[in-house]
Scaffold this motif. Structure first.
Motif, short mmCIF file in Angstrom:
data_model
loop_
_atom_site.label_atom_id
_atom_site.label_comp_id
_atom_site.label_asym_id
_atom_site.label_seq_id
_atom_site.Cartn_x
_atom_site.Cartn_y
_atom_site.Cartn_z
N LYS A 69 5.19 0.53 -1.36
CA LYS A 69 4.10 -0.99 -1.79
C LYS A 69 3.73 -1.81 -0.83
N LEU A 72 0.54 -0.26 1.19
CA LEU A 72 -0.76 -1.24 0.37
C LEU A 72 -0.90 -2.42 0.47
N ALA A 73 0.20 -3.86 0.31
CA ALA A 73 0.09 -4.81 -0.16
C ALA A 73 -0.97 -5.12 2.06
N VAL A 76 -4.43 -4.55 1.66
CA VAL A 76 -5.00 -5.04 1.12
C VAL A 76 -5.43 -6.24 1.74
N ILE A 80 -1.12 -10.48 0.04
CA ILE A 80 -0.53 -10.05 -1.03
C ILE A 80 0.94 -9.53 -0.05
N ASN A 84 3.67 -7.62 -5.40
CA ASN A 84 2.70 -8.09 -5.58
C ASN A 84 2.10 -7.21 -5.94
N VAL A 85 2.56 -5.41 -6.04
CA VAL A 85 1.56 -4.97 -6.14
C VAL A 85 2.91 -3.37 -7.55
N ILE A 87 2.33 0.37 -9.15
CA ILE A 87 1.59 1.93 -8.40
C ILE A 87 0.79 2.11 -10.09
N TYR A 235 -3.54 1.33 -8.45
CA TYR A 235 -2.65 0.56 -7.49
C TYR A 235 -3.13 -1.07 -8.44
N LEU A 237 -2.80 -5.37 -9.34
CA LEU A 237 -2.39 -6.66 -8.05
C LEU A 237 -2.19 -7.50 -8.52
#
Length: 372
Positions: A69, A72-73, A76, A80, A84-85, A87, A235, A237
């Protein structure tokens, strides 16, 4: 002729398996223009990661992959954080999950044409839909959309860049709707599955606004840009408060044991990202020019890896063109299955120069046979 519910609900781009069975064509020999997936396939580093982490399939997947996560944050950006993620098993699981928050008989606002799964998810959760027809250029008419809201409205669903047109909506016009919805306690669900393709995508994503607007739900996936449709990793947000609610209703282990590792490798493949953007933009420009040279076609401008085409020849429909191209082992998207569209539009995915040239030539031959 408007699309019936039956046609909308059984039709998606990228169904090479059904196409293969129907026309008795090996899957490997199908020239696939219908699914808006990166024709270059998955990043090399992602393929390597499948082999490297194959041993993990003997374990249950990590139910809370906090490190992923965070990855991914960071990917992005936009401020973020990992909290805030959310999946999901592709963006589809997330599209359905957000509608499960509401009690039955809620109303959803869906500007159309658009992805049919927004409608299906609403109906599955006991809701009803108010469709708002977009104008011919697919621009947002915010005043018209706002007028469609009722006291029962609980969610509004939009995709940006828009499918099937490829139009990128500007951040200010989207945020106007987000703010309006927030005042009325309405979830604003926005699908940004194609945002990486858009040259100005980072400028107009609303991902960074989720911490300020608790009603904002931004959906993405690795299906389209990273060419990993079979992996099923998406995912969302959102504000941490909304994420916490959704985590309580999600199904356990919906993400397979390889998805996180493979996706992380894909996101780190910078060479693939650069090559994809350069190649698709170049090929899209040439394909657009070639198609616009054919009498009877009108190509809409697109910020994505697909093109929407209007068939202006009165003797040609989207369904008949799809069937004729099928005889040439070419699969395109018949847009008559989109709510709000008729049988005069098709959508095609930008592919290699060789593939694009073959498509153009076959369409030319078909239209030439029709005459004027």
């Amino acid at each position: 002729m408007p699309a019936t519910r039956e046609k909308r609900f059984v039709s998606h781009g990228g169904d090479i398996w059904g196409f293969s069975r129907k026309h008795n064509i090996p899957v490997e020999e199908v020239l696939e223009f219908s699914g808006p997936i990166n024709f270059m396939g998955p990043p090399p580093k992602a393929v390597e990661a499948v082999k490297e982490h194959a041993r993990l399939i003997k374990f249950y997947p990590d139910p809370n992959p906090v490190e992923f996560k965070k990855t991914l944050a960071d990917y992005v950006g936009q401020g973020i954080k990992a909290e805030n993620v959310l999946i999901g098993n592709g963006s589809i699981e997330l599209i359905y999950m957000i509608t499960e928050l509401f009690e039955q008989n809620f109303d959803a606002i869906i500007p159309v044409p658009s992805f049919s799964e927004y409608e299906k998810a609403t109906l599955r959760s006991g809701g009803k839909i108010t469709f708002v027809q977009l104008p011919a250029d697919f621009s947002l008419e915010n005043a018209k959309i706002k007028e469609a809201i009722s006291p029962d409205t609980k969610i509004m669903c939009l995709c940006n860049p828009h499918s099937p047109s490829g139009r990128l909506y500007k951040k200010p016009e989207i945020m106007e709707l987000v703010e309006f919805c927030q005042k009325k306690d309405i979830i604003f669900s926005i699908d940004e599955n194609y945002i990486e393709f858009a040259p100005d995508g980072q400028q107009h994503t609303v991902a960074g606004m989720v911490q300020k607007y608790e009603n904002l739900f931004v959906i993405r996936s690795v299906t389209k840009f990273y060419g990993m449709a079979g992996l099923r990793l998406g995912y969302a947000l959102a504000a941490s408060s909304l994420i916490e609610k959704l985590e309580t209703i999600r199904q356990p282990w919906s993400i397979n044991g390889l998805a996180c590792q493979v996706t992380q490798a894909a996101l780190n493949d910078q060479e693939f990202t650069t090559t994809t953007k350069e190649t698709i933009n170049k090929n899209k420009e040439q394909l657009t020019n070639d198609l616009n040279q054919i009498k009877g076609l009108q190509v809409y401008p697109s910020t994505t890896n697909f093109l929407l085409i209007k068939l202006t020849n009165p003797n040609l429909t989207s369904t008949s063109l799809k069937e004729q191209l099928a005889k040439q082992r070419i699969l395109i998207r018949d847009c008559s299955t989109f709510m709000g569209m008729d049988n005069k539009h098709i959508r095609i995915t930008v592919r290699s120069t060789k593939d694009n040239n073959q498509l153009v030539e076959k369409i030319k031959q078909i239209i030439d046979c029709l005459g004027n």
